[in-house]
Design a protein around this motif. Structure first.
Motif, PDB file in Angstrom:
ATOM      1  N   LEU A   5       1.119  -6.575  12.531  1.00 34.60           N
ATOM      2  CA  LEU A   5       1.774  -6.154  11.288  1.00 34.60           C
ATOM      3  C   LEU A   5       3.054  -5.372  11.566  1.00 34.60           C
ATOM      4  N   ALA A   6       3.021  -4.531  12.595  1.00 34.76           N
ATOM      5  CA  ALA A   6       4.231  -3.794  12.979  1.00 34.76           C
ATOM      6  C   ALA A   6       5.307  -4.766  13.449  1.00 34.76           C
ATOM      7  N   LEU A   7       4.914  -5.772  14.211  1.00 36.59           N
ATOM      8  CA  LEU A   7       5.859  -6.784  14.682  1.00 36.59           C
ATOM      9  C   LEU A   7       6.456  -7.557  13.503  1.00 36.59           C
ATOM     10  N   VAL A  98       6.102 -12.977   4.639  1.00 36.61           N
ATOM     11  CA  VAL A  98       5.611 -12.633   3.297  1.00 36.61           C
ATOM     12  C   VAL A  98       4.201 -13.197   3.094  1.00 36.61           C
ATOM     13  N   THR A  99       3.975 -14.392   3.583  1.00 37.95           N
ATOM     14  CA  THR A  99       2.670 -15.031   3.429  1.00 37.95           C
ATOM     15  C   THR A  99       1.647 -14.499   4.432  1.00 37.95           C
ATOM     16  N   LEU A 100       2.083 -14.279   5.658  1.00 40.11           N
ATOM     17  CA  LEU A 100       1.177 -13.916   6.744  1.00 40.11           C
ATOM     18  C   LEU A 100       0.716 -12.460   6.707  1.00 40.11           C
ATOM     19  N   SER A 101       1.574 -11.558   6.317  1.00 38.17           N
ATOM     20  CA  SER A 101       1.249 -10.126   6.380  1.00 38.17           C
ATOM     21  C   SER A 101      -0.013  -9.740   5.596  1.00 38.17           C
ATOM     22  N   ALA A 138      -9.990   0.272   7.920  1.00 38.02           N
ATOM     23  CA  ALA A 138      -9.941  -1.125   7.499  1.00 38.02           C
ATOM     24  C   ALA A 138      -9.033  -1.301   6.284  1.00 38.02           C
ATOM     25  N   LEU A 139      -9.128  -0.393   5.328  1.00 43.43           N
ATOM     26  CA  LEU A 139      -8.313  -0.496   4.119  1.00 43.43           C
ATOM     27  C   LEU A 139      -6.836  -0.222   4.400  1.00 43.43           C
ATOM     28  N   ILE A 140      -6.559   0.590   5.401  1.00 41.12           N
ATOM     29  CA  ILE A 140      -5.168   0.843   5.791  1.00 41.12           C
ATOM     30  C   ILE A 140      -4.511  -0.453   6.260  1.00 41.12           C
ATOM     31  N   ALA A 141      -5.272  -1.285   6.946  1.00 41.39           N
ATOM     32  CA  ALA A 141      -4.723  -2.575   7.403  1.00 41.39           C
ATOM     33  C   ALA A 141      -4.325  -3.439   6.218  1.00 41.39           C
ATOM     34  N   VAL A 148       4.121  -4.700   3.760  1.00 45.40           N
ATOM     35  CA  VAL A 148       5.103  -5.503   4.502  1.00 45.40           C
ATOM     36  C   VAL A 148       5.513  -6.715   3.665  1.00 45.40           C
ATOM     37  N   ALA A 149       4.546  -7.368   3.028  1.00 53.03           N
ATOM     38  CA  ALA A 149       4.850  -8.552   2.216  1.00 53.03           C
ATOM     39  C   ALA A 149       5.731  -8.200   1.023  1.00 53.03           C
TER      40      ALA A 149
END
Length: 187
Positions: A5-7, A98-101, A138-141, A148-149
């Motif tokens: 996610l950072a990447l 946008v889709t993957l995050s 888990a919820l932070i992820a 990000v999206a």
């Protein structure tokens, strides 16, 4: 999942900044009016020289039409396709982010929940703090993935709309240039 996610976030910001400066540099279509005026007065070489000074997609399309006057429409169409590709550079990656995050965020949540249940299985239900910490992680992820999206979606939609506008401007001036070149060749 926070590392991917950072990447994604870093890549999205890099593309957004690069495309922002690309579109900011494009500016106005004032050069097109000057080129058309020069062509209308029969000063084809001056018009070509003016288009060659600019790196704008519109100027490159017009330069192709002036350079290949015998088939200006096809030359400008070909140059237009190339310039549209240049304008779209990086947007497919931004769209993928946008889709993957959010999916990466959900995957992080699932992995975090699995880990929480494994901890609960090891320590039992007598220590709820051991489980709730994992649930919070888990919820932070998920929140990070959605953030990000959202941050990438707004510039992506702006860039797509801007490309559509620029494409319309290019088509407009290419058609006007084609008519002006036809008029000049008949004189």
């Amino acid at each position: 999942m926070m590392l991917p996610l950072a990447l994604c976030s870093i890549i999205a910001v890099a593309i957004i900044i690069e495309r922002f400066f690309f579109f900011k540099r494009m500016g106005k279509a004032a050069i097109a009016e000057e080129v058309l005026e020069l062509v209308n007065y029969g000063r084809i070489n001056d018009a070509l020289a003016l288009t060659k000074k600019s790196s704008l997609p519109l100027a490159k399309v017009m330069a192709a039409g002036i350079t290949h006057q015998l088939d200006a429409a096809k030359a400008m169409e070909s140059a237009g396709i190339t310039e549209c590709s240049v304008m779209k550079r990086g947007l497919s990656v931004l769209d993928t982010i946008v889709t993957l995050s959010p999916l990466l965020g959900l995957l992080g949540t699932i992995i975090g929940m699995i880990n929480s249940f494994q901890i609960m299985a090891l320590v039992g239900t007598g220590q709820p703090h051991a489980v709730t910490g994992g649930v919070a992680e888990a919820l932070i992820a998920t929140a990070t993935g959605i953030t990000v999206a959202v941050i990438a979606l707004i510039p992506y939609n702006y860039f797509v709309a801007r490309i559509e506008r620029e494409t319309e401007v290019i088509e407009h001036y290419a058609t006007r240039l084609e008519m002006a070149l036809t008029t000049q060749s008949q004189e």
